[in-house]
Scaffold this motif. Structure first.
Motif, PDB file in Angstrom:
ATOM      1  N   HIS A 122      -1.657  -2.542  13.351  1.00  0.00           N
ATOM      2  CA  HIS A 122      -2.656  -2.288  12.297  1.00  0.00           C
ATOM      3  C   HIS A 122      -3.639  -3.450  12.218  1.00  0.00           C
ATOM      4  O   HIS A 122      -3.252  -4.616  12.322  1.00  0.00           O
ATOM      5  CB  HIS A 122      -1.988  -2.012  10.948  1.00  0.00           C
ATOM      6  CG  HIS A 122      -1.327  -3.179  10.287  1.00  0.00           C
ATOM      7  ND1 HIS A 122      -2.013  -4.048   9.466  1.00  0.00           N
ATOM      8  CD2 HIS A 122      -0.046  -3.623  10.302  1.00  0.00           C
ATOM      9  CE1 HIS A 122      -1.165  -4.963   8.998  1.00  0.00           C
ATOM     10  NE2 HIS A 122       0.036  -4.736   9.500  1.00  0.00           N
ATOM     11  N   ASP A 138      -0.107 -11.224  10.506  1.00  0.00           N
ATOM     12  CA  ASP A 138       0.085  -9.855  10.001  1.00  0.00           C
ATOM     13  C   ASP A 138      -1.254  -9.181   9.778  1.00  0.00           C
ATOM     14  O   ASP A 138      -1.784  -9.228   8.687  1.00  0.00           O
ATOM     15  CB  ASP A 138       0.911  -9.904   8.712  1.00  0.00           C
ATOM     16  CG  ASP A 138       1.258  -8.518   8.206  1.00  0.00           C
ATOM     17  OD1 ASP A 138       1.085  -7.556   8.961  1.00  0.00           O
ATOM     18  OD2 ASP A 138       1.691  -8.414   7.046  1.00  0.00           O
ATOM     19  N   ASP A 139      -1.845  -8.576  10.755  1.00  0.00           N
ATOM     20  CA  ASP A 139      -1.230  -8.319  12.046  1.00  0.00           C
ATOM     21  C   ASP A 139      -2.236  -8.614  13.161  1.00  0.00           C
ATOM     22  O   ASP A 139      -2.304  -7.890  14.153  1.00  0.00           O
ATOM     23  CB  ASP A 139      -0.748  -6.870  12.068  1.00  0.00           C
ATOM     24  CG  ASP A 139       0.069  -6.528  13.306  1.00  0.00           C
ATOM     25  OD1 ASP A 139       0.661  -7.455  13.900  1.00  0.00           O
ATOM     26  OD2 ASP A 139       0.070  -5.371  13.715  1.00  0.00           O
ATOM     27  N   GLU A 170      -2.755  -0.016   6.650  1.00  0.00           N
ATOM     28  CA  GLU A 170      -1.292  -0.124   6.596  1.00  0.00           C
ATOM     29  C   GLU A 170      -0.866  -0.887   5.352  1.00  0.00           C
ATOM     30  O   GLU A 170       0.110  -0.536   4.692  1.00  0.00           O
ATOM     31  CB  GLU A 170      -0.778  -0.819   7.861  1.00  0.00           C
ATOM     32  CG  GLU A 170       0.726  -0.674   8.088  1.00  0.00           C
ATOM     33  CD  GLU A 170       1.569  -1.773   7.463  1.00  0.00           C
ATOM     34  OE1 GLU A 170       2.793  -1.619   7.403  1.00  0.00           O
ATOM     35  OE2 GLU A 170       1.004  -2.801   7.023  1.00  0.00           O
ATOM     36  N   GLU A 171      -1.624  -1.934   5.027  1.00  0.00           N
ATOM     37  CA  GLU A 171      -1.238  -2.807   3.905  1.00  0.00           C
ATOM     38  C   GLU A 171      -1.467  -2.162   2.540  1.00  0.00           C
ATOM     39  O   GLU A 171      -0.856  -2.566   1.558  1.00  0.00           O
ATOM     40  CB  GLU A 171      -2.014  -4.132   3.977  1.00  0.00           C
ATOM     41  CG  GLU A 171      -1.798  -4.946   5.234  1.00  0.00           C
ATOM     42  CD  GLU A 171      -0.401  -5.537   5.358  1.00  0.00           C
ATOM     43  OE1 GLU A 171       0.480  -5.190   4.561  1.00  0.00           O
ATOM     44  OE2 GLU A 171      -0.206  -6.335   6.287  1.00  0.00           O
ATOM     45  N   ASP A 198       3.875  -5.355  14.952  1.00  0.00           N
ATOM     46  CA  ASP A 198       3.504  -5.836  13.631  1.00  0.00           C
ATOM     47  C   ASP A 198       4.399  -7.039  13.345  1.00  0.00           C
ATOM     48  O   ASP A 198       5.572  -7.033  13.713  1.00  0.00           O
ATOM     49  CB  ASP A 198       3.736  -4.713  12.596  1.00  0.00           C
ATOM     50  CG  ASP A 198       3.045  -4.984  11.271  1.00  0.00           C
ATOM     51  OD1 ASP A 198       2.483  -6.082  11.107  1.00  0.00           O
ATOM     52  OD2 ASP A 198       3.077  -4.090  10.404  1.00  0.00           O
TER      53      ASP A 198
HETATM   54 ZN   LIG Z   1       1.831  -5.764   8.932  1.00  0.00          ZN
END
Ligand SMILES: [Zn+2]
Length: 372
Positions: A122, A138-139, A170-171, A198
């Motif tokens: 991501h 991340d990431d 994603e977050e 990830d």
């Molecule tokens: Zn992540």
């Protein structure tokens, strides 16, 4: 009496012979494990992963200030990643879903195959209550690894199709990858494995501990990763399912696809303003990329390197570079039962052998006693 005893002994001897036979089968039957044999093309490929390129990609990504979903930094990083992928020959690149996932496709050369492997990370990130979100480990690291894979793997040909994916949101738990997995499922896409990167590069003490997160459907892929780590001397100390995060892999699992997620040993700086480039171990990222590349090249069945276009048909690789045929597992099956570990089958053989000896000795003793 003697006759009765004789019959018992005959019956017991037959039983012993049957037991011995099954013990032999258990001891010498080919192991159900996948056997990865070193392939010189794959060894060459993985040696090309460049720590400097990984560093530069992460550095560029963190300099968008934030890649939080919905921000201009997020949109700019999408354009940057789209352009990076589009500059790689042989890839066709597209935006997918309203959330701007970016997908690059490297078509397989076997026209009869509809098998697809996907590797992704991501590109969004986020720090609560902050407009600064560098998201290096991340990431950013995962994205940099996938870009390296796209750049290097596209220099080779495979029987099956490989897709390189950058997911958004994603977050923010909008999980844009879910939209992709849903669409894949509805279009009956034959995704044999989704490989997730990830939290892929944070290793402050140089422990080189990598956790492989598999699910019930991907035990076979975890075993292939384990063998690749050894066969290609990658050097990770592997752990299994220590972490329970699923991230974008969860989206694929939801639609029944097997997934593998390689994860660094610990979390520490993620989702903070301290998740900066200096926290990235490019050694760890390089090795992580090598592991995934080896697994994917093996599964997608890389062909030996062809340098001249328009030349004669690709020669069949020599036996040393051929991939081992693996008749004992089927990566397409989502219901592959995990094979019995070798140690366990050896232990059961030993137990069976001891049982046979005990039974035989008892019979002999009994027989002698009756005779007296
Ligand atoms: Zn992540």
């Amino acid at each position: 009496m003697i006759r009765r005893l004789f019959l018992t002994v005959t019956w017991l001897t037959s039983l012993v012979l049957i037991l011995l036979g099954s013990c032999f089968v258990v001891c010498f039957a080919p192991s159900a494990k996948a056997e990865v044999i070193r392939n010189s093309t794959i060894a060459e490929m993985i040696s090309k992963i460049d720590q400097k390129d990984i560093y530069n990609t992460v550095y560029t990504l963190q300099n968008f200030t934030t890649r939080r979903f919905g921000t201009s930094g997020n949109a700019q990083s999408a354009v940057y990643l789209y352009d990076r992928l589009e500059s790689i020959p042989k890839l066709s690149v597209e935006y997918q879903s309203d959330a701007n996932n970016i997908i690059a496709t490297l078509p397989g050369v076997n026209p009869t195959s509809n098998i697809i492997y996907i590797v992704g990370a991501h590109y969004d990130c986020g720090v609560p209550d902050s407009t600064f979100a560098p998201g290096a480990t991340d990431d950013g690291g995962g994205v940099a690894i996938v870009l390296e894979l796209a750049k290097i793997m596209s220099q080779y040909s495979y029987d099956h199709t490989i897709k390189f994916a950058f997911w958004n949101a994603e977050e923010t738990s909008d999980d844009a990858s879910l939209a992709y997995a849903k669409q894949a499922y509805e279009n009956k896409m034959n995704i044999s494995l989704y490989f997730n990167y990830d939290s892929a590069c944070y290793d402050p003490n140089d422990n080189l501990v990598l956790d492989i997160i598999s699910n019930g459907q991907s035990q076979w892929a975890s075993e292939i990763a384990t063998e690749c780590n050894t066969v290609y001397n990658i050097g990770f100390k592997l752990t299994y399912n220590v972490h329970s995060c699923s991230g974008d892999a969860g989206s694929f699992q939801m639609y029944g696809y097997p997934t593998i997620f390689t994860h660094q040993e610990t979390h520490d700086v993620q989702h903070t303003v301290n998740d900066t480039i200096d926290k990235v171990s490019t050694v760890f990222a390089q090795k992580n990329g090598q592991l995934g590349m080896a697994v994917l090249a093996y599964l997608a069945e890389v062909r030996s390197h062809t340098t001249t276009p328009n030349s004669a048909p690709t020669p069949i690789p020599s036996s040393t570079t051929l991939l081992t045929p693996t008749s004992t597992y089927n990566p397409n099956s989502t219901l592959t039962p995990s094979p019995m570990p070798t140690e366990l089958s050896e232990a059961s053989s030993a137990i069976a052998a001891v049982g046979v000896i005990v039974i035989t000795s008892t019979v002999i003793l009994l027989f002698k006693r009756q005779k007296r």
